[in-house]
Each structure stands twice: as C-alpha cells, then as structure tokens.
Design a protein around this motif. Structure first.
Motif, mmCIF file in Angstrom:
data_model
loop_
_atom_site.group_PDB
_atom_site.id
_atom_site.type_symbol
_atom_site.label_atom_id
_atom_site.label_comp_id
_atom_site.label_asym_id
_atom_site.label_seq_id
_atom_site.Cartn_x
_atom_site.Cartn_y
_atom_site.Cartn_z
ATOM 1 N N GLY A 87 -82.222 -128.922 36.046
ATOM 2 C CA GLY A 87 -81.087 -130.055 37.239
ATOM 3 C C GLY A 87 -80.315 -130.692 36.524
ATOM 4 N N PHE A 88 -80.204 -131.103 34.994
ATOM 5 C CA PHE A 88 -78.642 -131.843 34.797
ATOM 6 C C PHE A 88 -77.834 -131.078 34.836
ATOM 7 C CE2 PHE A 88 -82.446 -133.576 32.297
ATOM 8 C CZ PHE A 88 -82.051 -134.287 31.405
ATOM 9 N N PRO A 89 -76.904 -132.733 35.399
ATOM 10 C CA PRO A 89 -75.514 -131.883 35.687
ATOM 11 C C PRO A 89 -74.558 -131.245 34.270
ATOM 12 C CG PRO A 89 -76.235 -134.351 36.227
ATOM 13 C CD PRO A 89 -76.906 -133.668 35.112
ATOM 14 N N LYS A 90 -73.923 -130.337 34.601
ATOM 15 C CA LYS A 90 -73.000 -129.535 34.322
ATOM 16 C C LYS A 90 -72.795 -131.132 32.910
ATOM 17 C CE LYS A 90 -72.492 -125.428 36.189
ATOM 18 N NZ LYS A 90 -71.248 -123.869 36.637
ATOM 19 N N GLY A 91 -72.104 -130.493 31.798
ATOM 20 C CA GLY A 91 -70.792 -132.058 30.506
ATOM 21 C C GLY A 91 -72.272 -132.488 30.494
ATOM 22 N N VAL A 92 -73.565 -132.948 30.459
ATOM 23 C CA VAL A 92 -74.252 -134.032 29.817
ATOM 24 C C VAL A 92 -74.887 -133.240 28.825
ATOM 25 C CG1 VAL A 92 -76.161 -135.096 30.427
ATOM 26 C CG2 VAL A 92 -74.980 -135.007 32.247
ATOM 27 N N ILE A 93 -75.258 -132.240 28.643
ATOM 28 C CA ILE A 93 -76.111 -132.292 27.425
ATOM 29 C C ILE A 93 -75.021 -130.383 26.900
ATOM 30 C CG2 ILE A 93 -77.913 -131.286 26.424
ATOM 31 C CD1 ILE A 93 -79.353 -132.265 28.361
ATOM 32 N N ASN A 94 -74.377 -130.622 25.946
ATOM 33 C CA ASN A 94 -73.665 -130.151 25.938
ATOM 34 C C ASN A 94 -74.200 -129.153 24.119
ATOM 35 O OD1 ASN A 94 -70.957 -129.755 27.136
ATOM 36 N ND2 ASN A 94 -71.636 -132.256 26.533
ATOM 37 N N ILE A 95 -74.311 -128.000 23.670
ATOM 38 C CA ILE A 95 -75.016 -127.373 22.560
ATOM 39 C C ILE A 95 -73.649 -126.805 21.954
ATOM 40 C CG2 ILE A 95 -76.575 -125.980 21.340
ATOM 41 C CD1 ILE A 95 -77.558 -128.346 22.620
ATOM 42 N N LEU A 96 -72.813 -126.747 20.808
ATOM 43 C CA LEU A 96 -72.156 -126.390 20.254
ATOM 44 C C LEU A 96 -72.457 -125.654 18.948
ATOM 45 C CD1 LEU A 96 -68.830 -128.763 20.658
ATOM 46 C CD2 LEU A 96 -69.639 -127.192 21.336
ATOM 47 N N PRO A 97 -73.214 -124.141 18.642
ATOM 48 C CA PRO A 97 -73.343 -123.968 17.802
ATOM 49 C C PRO A 97 -72.334 -123.940 16.677
ATOM 50 C CG PRO A 97 -73.901 -122.365 19.596
ATOM 51 C CD PRO A 97 -73.331 -123.558 20.081
ATOM 52 N N GLY A 98 -72.466 -123.551 14.810
ATOM 53 C CA GLY A 98 -71.325 -122.625 14.109
ATOM 54 C C GLY A 98 -71.681 -124.044 13.432
ATOM 55 N N LYS A 99 -70.836 -123.735 12.002
ATOM 56 C CA LYS A 99 -70.167 -124.211 11.112
ATOM 57 C C LYS A 99 -69.782 -125.745 10.632
ATOM 58 C CE LYS A 99 -68.671 -121.091 7.441
ATOM 59 N NZ LYS A 99 -67.958 -121.277 7.077
ATOM 60 N N GLY A 100 -70.686 -126.196 9.987
ATOM 61 C CA GLY A 100 -70.768 -127.653 10.252
ATOM 62 C C GLY A 100 -69.140 -127.986 9.683
ATOM 63 N N SER A 101 -68.485 -126.804 8.786
ATOM 64 C CA SER A 101 -67.094 -127.770 8.125
ATOM 65 C C SER A 101 -66.260 -126.991 8.964
ATOM 66 C CB SER A 101 -66.854 -126.160 7.410
ATOM 67 O OG SER A 101 -66.840 -124.887 7.642
#
Length: 187
Positions: A40-54
């Motif tokens: 039930g966390f609202p959208k946009g509270v926890i955001n995960i962005l996988p990918g290259k650090g660079s």
C-alpha cells in the motif's frame, strides 16, 4: 539488508526514496518495490532505478532535485560521487567506502563462539557485503588452535545452488569479485 538500512530512515523521516541498486544485484530491490506497492505504499514513494552507475548513478548525483545521496562502495567511486554532488547543487552525501571490518579475538574468549561468529562475519552473503570481516586479528596464544578450528568448519561448508537450503555458500555474484577472491587466496 543494505536496502533496509538505507531506505528505512528516509521513509521514517517522511521522504521519498530513489534507490539505484548495484548493477549486478538489482533483483532484491525490485522485489522490495513490488512488495511495497502490494503493502500500500503510494506510487512514487519508493523508486528503484537499476542500471549502470556511470549512467543512472551519475544522473542522480547531477540531478538538481535530488537533495541527498547515500552510497556504499569503493573509495574511488565515492570520490567521484562527492565531486558530482558538490558541483550540482551541493547536495548532502553519506559515503561508506572500502569497508574491511576487523574482528579481534582475544585468548580469554569462548573459542567455539569466536570461531562460529567469525565464520558468520566472513562468509555471510558470500562475503559480499560492506560489513564482512575482511580482517581477523587473533591473539598469539590461541592463534593456531583458532585457525585449526576455522579450517575444520570451512571444510564442512557445502558450496552450490543458493536455493538449496543445505548449501552454505552459493556462487559469487559476478566474475570480477570471484577473480578478486581467487587472487587473495593465492596471495
């Protein structure tokens, strides 16, 4: 574990979070986001962005709307993050760099417990965590016995499929880490 350490205080303080997991270990963070949405966390509270650090990490460091960066990793990358954060909007930065947590074992210890806890500290999560005991200092009087017991216990460890509950130690999560471990074994 790391994800919970980083996200929990931010959420408790009423902030939203953008987390870029390590490039080689994104699945736990993505599962956490899925479970958070189900909880039930609202959208946009926890955001995960996988990918290259660079790319992804650099974008977060440079973004003018990001107010704080927390990073755990190498000293070299940490220096670059600090520089980028200072040059963008002088955002706050918390860095945990190059951890090699020491354990000090004295001769008056409970030796069985010291061996058990040392192995846990060294091998937990295959040693792939920032608090892994990278150094053991053992008082001379018990050194040889300690080493013998550690070797006995390590020989009992089962290496294999991490989804098999009887396995003590699964594969390293990427070849560079495996190569580093092999190098240290040879040294």
């Amino acid at each position: 574990m790391m994800l919970a350490w980083k996200i929990s205080p931010c959420l408790a303080a009423g902030n939203t979070v953008v987390l870029k997991p390590a490039q080689v270990t994104p699945l736990t963070a993505l599962k956490f986001a899925e479970l958070s949405a189900r909880a039930g966390f609202p959208k946009g509270v926890i955001n995960i962005l996988p990918g290259k650090g660079s790319i992804v990490g650099q974008g977060l460091c440079d973004h003018m709307d990001v107010r704080k960066i927390g990073f755990t990793g190498s000293t070299e990358v940490g220096k670059g993050i600090m520089k980028s954060c200072a040059e963008s909007n002088a955002k706050r930065v918390s860095l945990e760099l190059g951890g090699k947590s020491p354990l000090i074992i004295f001769s008056d210890c409970d030796l069985d417990r010291a061996v058990r806890q040392s192995l846990g500290a060294v091998f937990f999560n295959k040693g792939e965590n920032c608090i892994a005991a990278g150094r053991l200092f053992v008082e001379r009087q018990i050194h040889d016995e300690f080493i013998e017991r550690v070797i006995e216990e390590v020989k009992k460890m089962k290496i294999g499929d991490p989804l098999d509950r009887s396995v003590s130690h699964g594969p390293q999560n990427h070849k560079a880490h495996l190569d580093s471990l092999i190098h240290y074994i040879k040294v």
